[in-house]
Design a protein around this motif. Structure first.
Motif, PDB file in Angstrom:
ATOM      1  N   LYS A  34      36.161 -53.890 -48.626  1.00 18.07           N
ATOM      2  CA  LYS A  34      35.189 -52.253 -49.133  1.00 18.07           C
ATOM      3  C   LYS A  34      34.938 -52.808 -50.346  1.00 18.07           C
ATOM      4  N   ASN A  35      35.065 -54.257 -50.810  1.00 14.87           N
ATOM      5  CA  ASN A  35      33.996 -54.863 -51.974  1.00 14.87           C
ATOM      6  C   ASN A  35      33.240 -56.114 -51.134  1.00 14.87           C
ATOM      7  N   TYR A  36      32.170 -56.106 -52.378  1.00 22.33           N
ATOM      8  CA  TYR A  36      31.509 -57.312 -52.004  1.00 22.33           C
ATOM      9  C   TYR A  36      31.494 -57.644 -50.233  1.00 22.33           C
ATOM     10  N   ILE A  37      30.879 -56.979 -49.461  1.00 26.66           N
ATOM     11  CA  ILE A  37      31.021 -56.142 -47.934  1.00 26.66           C
ATOM     12  C   ILE A  37      29.609 -57.606 -47.607  1.00 26.66           C
ATOM     13  N   GLY A  38      30.071 -58.729 -46.554  1.00 25.78           N
ATOM     14  CA  GLY A  38      28.873 -59.567 -46.147  1.00 25.78           C
ATOM     15  C   GLY A  38      28.490 -60.802 -46.904  1.00 25.78           C
ATOM     16  N   LEU A  39      29.541 -61.265 -48.374  1.00 25.57           N
ATOM     17  CA  LEU A  39      29.566 -61.826 -48.884  1.00 25.57           C
ATOM     18  C   LEU A  39      30.141 -63.546 -48.924  1.00 25.57           C
ATOM     19  N   GLY A  40      30.691 -63.339 -47.003  1.00 21.98           N
ATOM     20  CA  GLY A  40      31.006 -64.707 -46.787  1.00 21.98           C
ATOM     21  C   GLY A  40      32.585 -64.644 -47.228  1.00 21.98           C
ATOM     22  N   PRO A  41      34.015 -65.748 -46.225  1.00 25.22           N
ATOM     23  CA  PRO A  41      35.115 -65.565 -46.900  1.00 25.22           C
ATOM     24  C   PRO A  41      36.087 -65.048 -47.677  1.00 25.22           C
ATOM     25  N   LEU A  42      35.009 -65.470 -48.611  1.00 25.89           N
ATOM     26  CA  LEU A  42      35.441 -65.513 -50.514  1.00 25.89           C
ATOM     27  C   LEU A  42      36.147 -63.705 -50.697  1.00 25.89           C
ATOM     28  N   SER A  43      35.002 -62.970 -49.907  1.00 27.27           N
ATOM     29  CA  SER A  43      34.594 -61.416 -49.658  1.00 27.27           C
ATOM     30  C   SER A  43      36.643 -61.103 -48.669  1.00 27.27           C
ATOM     31  N   GLY A  44      36.384 -61.633 -47.873  1.00 28.68           N
ATOM     32  CA  GLY A  44      37.997 -61.682 -47.312  1.00 28.68           C
ATOM     33  C   GLY A  44      39.056 -62.152 -48.242  1.00 28.68           C
ATOM     34  N   VAL A  45      39.104 -63.081 -49.183  1.00 29.68           N
ATOM     35  CA  VAL A  45      40.308 -63.244 -49.842  1.00 29.68           C
ATOM     36  C   VAL A  45      40.724 -62.046 -50.508  1.00 29.68           C
ATOM     37  N   TYR A  46      39.456 -61.956 -50.849  1.00 26.65           N
ATOM     38  CA  TYR A  46      39.433 -60.985 -52.407  1.00 26.65           C
ATOM     39  C   TYR A  46      40.356 -59.344 -51.734  1.00 26.65           C
ATOM     40  N   THR A  47      40.098 -58.748 -49.904  1.00 26.04           N
ATOM     41  CA  THR A  47      41.264 -57.833 -49.642  1.00 26.04           C
ATOM     42  C   THR A  47      42.462 -58.414 -49.592  1.00 26.04           C
ATOM     43  N   ALA A  48      42.015 -59.696 -49.146  1.00 27.37           N
ATOM     44  CA  ALA A  48      43.643 -59.833 -48.760  1.00 27.37           C
ATOM     45  C   ALA A  48      44.456 -59.604 -49.789  1.00 27.37           C
ATOM     46  N   MET A  49      43.918 -60.063 -51.292  1.00 26.97           N
ATOM     47  CA  MET A  49      44.434 -60.005 -52.362  1.00 26.97           C
ATOM     48  C   MET A  49      44.767 -57.740 -52.429  1.00 26.97           C
ATOM     49  N   ASN A  50      44.221 -57.641 -52.454  1.00 27.31           N
ATOM     50  CA  ASN A  50      44.230 -56.110 -52.749  1.00 27.31           C
ATOM     51  C   ASN A  50      45.200 -55.614 -51.989  1.00 27.31           C
TER      52      ASN A  50
END
Length: 217
Positions: free
Chosen positions: A83-99
């Protein structure tokens, strides 16, 4: 760097104190846009292979995906989108995972790419052992093979969420760039030249074809 052979024995530690998020939010550009998670090896979809490894241990697990949501829902009800930082690579997924992990009342999350199905089954136990005996300065627990680092395959302490948010907002896109800012520990797995890298990531249909008969642990 701590060293283990790929056949390390399991450490029976329960319950686990971390969640797992499978990262499947990439564009799979080298797969002609077909999400690698739905590719087959030995008549098994990659997403199924990884989910089975996780679910057998009854770990909290979610899938990070940004397309084909209904397809992913067939495998797991916890499909989480960036929902945040869409399309910015795997770190976006890490951020989503943390949330998402925050909602599970846990302080650590292990991220696993959907294109690395051959990882050793004991990595979960290694992470748990390290968390239980963690140096307070260690914020990331990662893995390597023959000393080659694979920082996206890491357990992240949620105290890094603010730092990750700041990094994403300031142009950091590479996982190793972010990881290098913090004190971390790597578990290293050795393999010989006749063996497959246990953290081999699949990037093409040709690689899938070559691995059709590879035995999955």
């Amino acid at each position: 760097m701590e060293k283990f052979s790929s056949s390390s024995s399991k450490l029976m530690i329960k319950p686990f104190s971390f969640a797992v998020v499978i990262l499947a939010g990439g564009k799979s550009s080298r797969m002609n846009g077909v999400n690698k998670a739905f590719s087959y090896i030995n008549n098994q979809k990659l997403i199924n292979i990884i989910l089975c490894k996780v679910e057998n241990l009854k770990l909290p697990v979610a899938i990070n995906a940004n397309q084909h949501i209904s397809k992913f829902n067939q495998f797991n009800n916890n499909v989480i989108q960036d929902k945040n930082y869409i399309g910015l690579g795997p770190l976006s997924g890490v951020y989503t995972a943390m949330n998402w992990t925050e909602t599970q009342s846990l302080n650590w999350v292990l991220t696993l790419p959907c294109d690395v199905p051959f990882f050793p089954n004991d990595i979960f136990f290694k992470v748990e052992e390290k968390i239980k005996n963690i140096n307070k300065n260690i914020k990331i627990i990662s893995f390597s093979s023959n000393e080659k680092k694979h920082p996206i395959i890491s357990a992240w302490n949620l105290c890094l969420k603010k730092e990750l948010k700041f990094a994403l907002e300031n142009g950091v896109r590479k996982v190793d760039t972010f990881v290098s800012r913090f004190k971390n520990v790597y578990f290293n797995y050795n393999f010989d030249e006749k063996s497959l890298d246990p953290f081999f990531n699949i990037n093409s249909k040709n690689e899938i074809k070559k691995l059709e008969n590879y035995k999955i642990n």
